[in-house]
Design a protein around this motif. Structure first.
Motif, PDB file in Angstrom:
ATOM      1  N   PRO A 172       0.817  -1.217   0.000  1.00 55.21           N
ATOM      2  CA  PRO A 172       0.000   0.000   0.000  1.00 55.21           C
ATOM      3  C   PRO A 172       0.850   1.266   0.000  1.00 55.21           C
ATOM      4  CG  PRO A 172      -0.126  -1.099   2.143  1.00 55.21           C
ATOM      5  CD  PRO A 172       0.628  -2.011   1.224  1.00 55.21           C
ATOM      6  N   GLN A 173       0.304   2.321  -0.582  1.00 60.24           N
ATOM      7  CA  GLN A 173       0.978   3.619  -0.607  1.00 60.24           C
ATOM      8  C   GLN A 173       0.719   4.349   0.706  1.00 60.24           C
ATOM      9  OE1 GLN A 173      -0.924   5.096  -4.125  1.00 60.24           O
ATOM     10  NE2 GLN A 173       0.154   3.625  -5.446  1.00 60.24           N
ATOM     11  N   PRO A 174       1.588   5.305   1.049  1.00 60.36           N
ATOM     12  CA  PRO A 174       1.425   6.016   2.328  1.00 60.36           C
ATOM     13  C   PRO A 174       0.049   6.676   2.486  1.00 60.36           C
ATOM     14  CG  PRO A 174       3.549   6.543   1.329  1.00 60.36           C
ATOM     15  CD  PRO A 174       2.807   5.722   0.328  1.00 60.36           C
ATOM     16  N   LYS A 175      -0.563   7.068   1.368  1.00 59.06           N
ATOM     17  CA  LYS A 175      -1.879   7.716   1.437  1.00 59.06           C
ATOM     18  C   LYS A 175      -2.989   6.768   1.906  1.00 59.06           C
ATOM     19  CE  LYS A 175      -1.810   9.204  -2.746  1.00 59.06           C
ATOM     20  NZ  LYS A 175      -2.287   9.564  -4.076  1.00 59.06           N
ATOM     21  N   ALA A 176      -2.748   5.466   1.783  1.00 60.54           N
ATOM     22  CA  ALA A 176      -3.791   4.483   2.144  1.00 60.54           C
ATOM     23  C   ALA A 176      -3.946   4.442   3.662  1.00 60.54           C
ATOM     24  CB  ALA A 176      -3.412   3.109   1.607  1.00 60.54           C
ATOM     25  N   THR A 177      -5.082   4.930   4.147  1.00 60.47           N
ATOM     26  CA  THR A 177      -5.302   4.978   5.590  1.00 60.47           C
ATOM     27  C   THR A 177      -6.369   3.998   6.056  1.00 60.47           C
ATOM     28  OG1 THR A 177      -6.694   6.895   5.110  1.00 60.47           O
ATOM     29  CG2 THR A 177      -4.486   7.326   5.998  1.00 60.47           C
ATOM     30  N   PHE A 178      -7.146   3.464   5.106  1.00 60.46           N
ATOM     31  CA  PHE A 178      -8.184   2.476   5.435  1.00 60.46           C
ATOM     32  C   PHE A 178      -8.175   1.364   4.391  1.00 60.46           C
ATOM     33  CE2 PHE A 178      -9.708   6.338   7.452  1.00 60.46           C
ATOM     34  CZ  PHE A 178     -10.253   5.887   8.653  1.00 60.46           C
ATOM     35  N   VAL A 179      -8.690   0.203   4.800  1.00 60.04           N
ATOM     36  CA  VAL A 179      -8.869  -0.919   3.865  1.00 60.04           C
ATOM     37  C   VAL A 179     -10.355  -1.238   3.811  1.00 60.04           C
ATOM     38  CG1 VAL A 179      -8.068  -3.209   3.207  1.00 60.04           C
ATOM     39  CG2 VAL A 179      -6.758  -1.866   4.839  1.00 60.04           C
ATOM     40  N   GLU A 180     -10.870  -1.344   2.590  1.00 59.39           N
ATOM     41  CA  GLU A 180     -12.280  -1.684   2.395  1.00 59.39           C
ATOM     42  C   GLU A 180     -12.355  -3.099   1.830  1.00 59.39           C
ATOM     43  OE1 GLU A 180     -14.855   1.331   0.300  1.00 59.39           O
ATOM     44  OE2 GLU A 180     -14.934  -0.289  -1.150  1.00 59.39           O
ATOM     45  N   MET A 181     -13.341  -3.877   2.268  1.00 56.14           N
ATOM     46  CA  MET A 181     -13.474  -5.254   1.768  1.00 56.14           C
ATOM     47  C   MET A 181     -14.921  -5.568   1.437  1.00 56.14           C
ATOM     48  SD  MET A 181     -11.027  -7.265   4.352  1.00 56.14           S
ATOM     49  CE  MET A 181      -9.736  -6.286   5.064  1.00 56.14           C
ATOM     50  N   GLN A 182     -15.110  -6.337   0.370  1.00 63.25           N
ATOM     51  CA  GLN A 182     -16.469  -6.635  -0.074  1.00 63.25           C
ATOM     52  C   GLN A 182     -16.697  -8.116  -0.353  1.00 63.25           C
ATOM     53  OE1 GLN A 182     -16.697  -3.881  -3.379  1.00 63.25           O
ATOM     54  NE2 GLN A 182     -18.023  -2.516  -2.175  1.00 63.25           N
ATOM     55  N   THR A 183     -17.948  -8.499  -0.121  1.00 64.38           N
ATOM     56  CA  THR A 183     -18.432  -9.860  -0.379  1.00 64.38           C
ATOM     57  C   THR A 183     -18.876  -9.984  -1.831  1.00 64.38           C
ATOM     58  OG1 THR A 183     -19.180 -10.098   1.895  1.00 64.38           O
ATOM     59  CG2 THR A 183     -20.261 -11.516   0.274  1.00 64.38           C
ATOM     60  N   VAL A 184     -18.803 -11.178  -2.374  1.00 66.54           N
ATOM     61  CA  VAL A 184     -19.291 -11.458  -3.722  1.00 66.54           C
ATOM     62  C   VAL A 184     -20.806 -11.188  -3.789  1.00 66.54           C
ATOM     63  CG1 VAL A 184     -19.844 -13.913  -3.324  1.00 66.54           C
ATOM     64  CG2 VAL A 184     -19.061 -13.159  -5.588  1.00 66.54           C
ATOM     65  N   VAL A 185     -21.284 -10.796  -4.991  1.00 64.62           N
ATOM     66  CA  VAL A 185     -22.728 -10.642  -5.217  1.00 64.62           C
ATOM     67  C   VAL A 185     -23.133 -11.602  -6.331  1.00 64.62           C
ATOM     68  CG1 VAL A 185     -24.588  -9.065  -5.875  1.00 64.62           C
ATOM     69  CG2 VAL A 185     -22.653  -8.210  -4.548  1.00 64.62           C
ATOM     70  N   ARG A 186     -23.929 -12.617  -6.009  1.00 61.29           N
ATOM     71  CA  ARG A 186     -24.371 -13.598  -7.012  1.00 61.29           C
ATOM     72  C   ARG A 186     -25.863 -13.849  -6.850  1.00 61.29           C
ATOM     73  NH1 ARG A 186     -20.151 -17.699  -7.057  1.00 61.29           N
ATOM     74  NH2 ARG A 186     -18.205 -16.675  -7.645  1.00 61.29           N
ATOM     75  N   PRO A 187     -26.671 -12.990  -7.482  1.00 59.25           N
ATOM     76  CA  PRO A 187     -28.122 -13.089  -7.286  1.00 59.25           C
ATOM     77  C   PRO A 187     -28.672 -14.504  -7.503  1.00 59.25           C
ATOM     78  CG  PRO A 187     -27.587 -11.112  -8.516  1.00 59.25           C
ATOM     79  CD  PRO A 187     -26.302 -11.876  -8.364  1.00 59.25           C
ATOM     80  N   LYS A 188     -28.132 -15.235  -8.458  1.00 62.14           N
ATOM     81  CA  LYS A 188     -28.687 -16.574  -8.724  1.00 62.14           C
ATOM     82  C   LYS A 188     -28.371 -17.563  -7.620  1.00 62.14           C
ATOM     83  CE  LYS A 188     -29.186 -16.463 -13.710  1.00 62.14           C
ATOM     84  NZ  LYS A 188     -28.160 -16.106 -14.709  1.00 62.14           N
ATOM     85  N   GLU A 189     -27.273 -17.316  -6.900  1.00 61.20           N
ATOM     86  CA  GLU A 189     -26.850 -18.263  -5.866  1.00 61.20           C
ATOM     87  C   GLU A 189     -27.173 -17.768  -4.462  1.00 61.20           C
ATOM     88  OE1 GLU A 189     -22.664 -19.036  -6.668  1.00 61.20           O
ATOM     89  OE2 GLU A 189     -23.100 -19.115  -8.811  1.00 61.20           O
ATOM     90  N   MET A 190     -27.625 -16.525  -4.362  1.00 58.17           N
ATOM     91  CA  MET A 190     -27.849 -15.918  -3.036  1.00 58.17           C
ATOM     92  C   MET A 190     -29.285 -15.426  -2.914  1.00 58.17           C
ATOM     93  SD  MET A 190     -24.328 -13.722  -2.727  1.00 58.17           S
ATOM     94  CE  MET A 190     -23.074 -14.283  -1.583  1.00 58.17           C
ATOM     95  N   PRO A 191     -30.185 -16.298  -2.444  1.00 56.75           N
ATOM     96  CA  PRO A 191     -31.606 -15.935  -2.409  1.00 56.75           C
ATOM     97  C   PRO A 191     -31.911 -14.736  -1.523  1.00 56.75           C
ATOM     98  CG  PRO A 191     -31.200 -18.007  -1.237  1.00 56.75           C
ATOM     99  CD  PRO A 191     -29.932 -17.662  -1.965  1.00 56.75           C
ATOM    100  N   GLY A 192     -31.064 -14.440  -0.556  1.00 60.77           N
ATOM    101  CA  GLY A 192     -31.337 -13.326   0.358  1.00 60.77           C
ATOM    102  C   GLY A 192     -31.161 -11.956  -0.280  1.00 60.77           C
ATOM    103  N   LEU A 193     -30.408 -11.884  -1.372  1.00 61.94           N
ATOM    104  CA  LEU A 193     -30.177 -10.587  -2.006  1.00 61.94           C
ATOM    105  C   LEU A 193     -31.498  -9.932  -2.407  1.00 61.94           C
ATOM    106  CD1 LEU A 193     -27.120 -11.317  -4.331  1.00 61.94           C
ATOM    107  CD2 LEU A 193     -27.126 -10.009  -2.210  1.00 61.94           C
ATOM    108  N   ALA A 194     -32.427 -10.741  -2.863  1.00 61.92           N
ATOM    109  CA  ALA A 194     -33.707 -10.226  -3.333  1.00 61.92           C
ATOM    110  C   ALA A 194     -34.554  -9.674  -2.195  1.00 61.92           C
ATOM    111  CB  ALA A 194     -34.475 -11.332  -4.075  1.00 61.92           C
ATOM    112  N   GLU A 195     -34.288 -10.104  -0.976  1.00 56.28           N
ATOM    113  CA  GLU A 195     -35.068  -9.615   0.165  1.00 56.28           C
ATOM    114  C   GLU A 195     -34.653  -8.212   0.576  1.00 56.28           C
ATOM    115  OE1 GLU A 195     -35.005 -12.359   3.499  1.00 56.28           O
ATOM    116  OE2 GLU A 195     -35.053 -14.052   2.110  1.00 56.28           O
TER     117      GLU A 195
END
Ligand SMILES: Nc1nc2c(c(=O)[nH]1)N[C@H]1C(S)=C(S)[C@@H](COP(=O)(O)O)O[C@H]1N2
Ligand SMILES: [Mo]
Length: 328
Positions: A172-195
């Motif tokens: 990481p570069q010195p300017k990087a002060t936070f780390v963001e992380m994300q989960t996969v999005v797979r509407p066909k495999e994740m029935p809860g997304l539609a809720e």
């Protein structure tokens, strides 16, 4: 307009069992007065009876043993939770809001040939194949306390690699002060997304020093085998001094940024879920006490919650001088 209501659905799930019946009666009494909104809450409450039971773990991708686990860090002598508890009582809203839903539905997620995109303010961005990424460091077993913001807890033998190793590799570069992380999005495999309920993709973040803390783990297994999908296969974050919702599951994106990232629960209800989310028995959630917790499978909320979940010696100095009530 209904976001607020949706954010309150988990209300039915946070209440320790000995209390939920009374609350349910209370809500039914109030239903006539508040009409449609209470109707939504009642639907969720009706799930309580189901929710008290554990899901039956299913997975289309069988677990495989993880050989060459080099080190073992045991941070508590409390008994481990059973495999069935850790894999049958979960939060993974992409598969539904009940604790038993992830065990029932997460088997649909395809976790083979997984890639994690690392980008943002770093010198080695790229699409890292999981098999390559986990070779960044030796696998370790870490027995950690795990404390959900809803005041239940477990003791879990994770297997993973330090997040710090992956961060160093991305340079990481010195300017990087936070780390963001994300989960996969797979509407066909994740029935809860539609809720609905949360802004997808599920996003979490850490300040850079928190991410570099030796306790921060990218887990790829538990009890010596690869993760089951309901626990966030094939790779999920574990930050043992923070409430469970920081531990983003099935990670596909790690990004270095220079501002505090938006996070899924903070977006849903910022009064109740802050960015830091450090376990703190002296700062209550607006709707319940955080002074004690319910150790699964106990029904009573009678285990004392420890400052920083018992990891104060390792992490408290990162928050020296901060008002932990303001920065909850
Ligand atoms: N993608 C995603 N990650 C998530 C969640 C979720 O709903 N979706 N729930 C969080 C919450 S609230 C908790 S308590 C933990 C639960 O992890 P476990 O099911 O492995 O115990 O996962 C966290 N990570
Ligand atoms: Mo949670």
């Amino acid at each position: 307009m209904l976001i607020k209501t949706k954010a309150e659905i988990p209300y039915s799930e946070i209440t320790p069992e000995p209390w939920y019946l009374r609350r349910r009666e209370f809500l039914q009494l109030g239903a006539g007065l508040v009409g449609a909104v209470a109707g939504g809450v009642l639907v969720a409450c009706a799930n309580d009876a189901v929710d008290a039971s554990f899901g039956t773990p299913t997975s289309t991708e069988p677990q495989t043993p993880l050989p060459n686990v080099a080190r073992k860090m045991v941070t508590t002598d409390e008994p481990l939770n059973k495999f069935e508890e850790i894999t049958g009582y979960n939060n993974y809203y992409e598969f539904g809001m009940r604790k038993s839903d992830p065990a029932k539905y997460a088997g649909q997620l395809k976790t083979s040939s997984w890639t994690v995109k690392i980008d943002g303010l770093c010198n080695k961005p790229g699409d890292y194949a999981l098999d390559d990424l986990i070779k960044t460091a030796d696998l370790e077993e870490r027995v950690y306390r795990f404390r959900c913001v809803e005041a239940w807890s477990m003791v879990i033998p994770w297997v993973g690699i330090p997040l710090a190793a992956v961060i160093k590799r991305a340079d990481p570069q010195p300017k990087a002060t936070f780390v963001e992380m994300q989960t996969v999005v797979r509407p066909k495999e994740m029935p809860g997304l539609a809720e609905g309920g949360l802004n997808w993709p599920y996003t979490e973040g850490l300040r850079m020093d928190e991410a570099m803390n030796p306790l921060s783990l990218l887990a790829v297994g538990l009890y010596g085998k690869t993760l089951m999908n309901q626990n966030g296969a094939p790779i999920r974050l574990v930050v043992p001094w923070k409430y469970g919702f920081k531990s983003v599951k099935s990670i596909v994106h790690i990004k270095f940024v220079d501002k505090m990232p938006h996070t899924a629960w903070n977006d849903a209800n910022s009064d109740e879920y802050g960015f830091y989310s450090n376990v703190n028995p002296t700062v209550d959630h607006p709707r319940w006490s955080q002074a004690t917790e319910r150790r699964i499978p106990n029904l009573l909320k009678n285990t004392k919650t420890l400052m920083f979940n018992g990891y104060a010696d390792q992490v408290a100095s990162m928050y020296a001088g901060m008002d932990l009530r303001k920065w909850y």
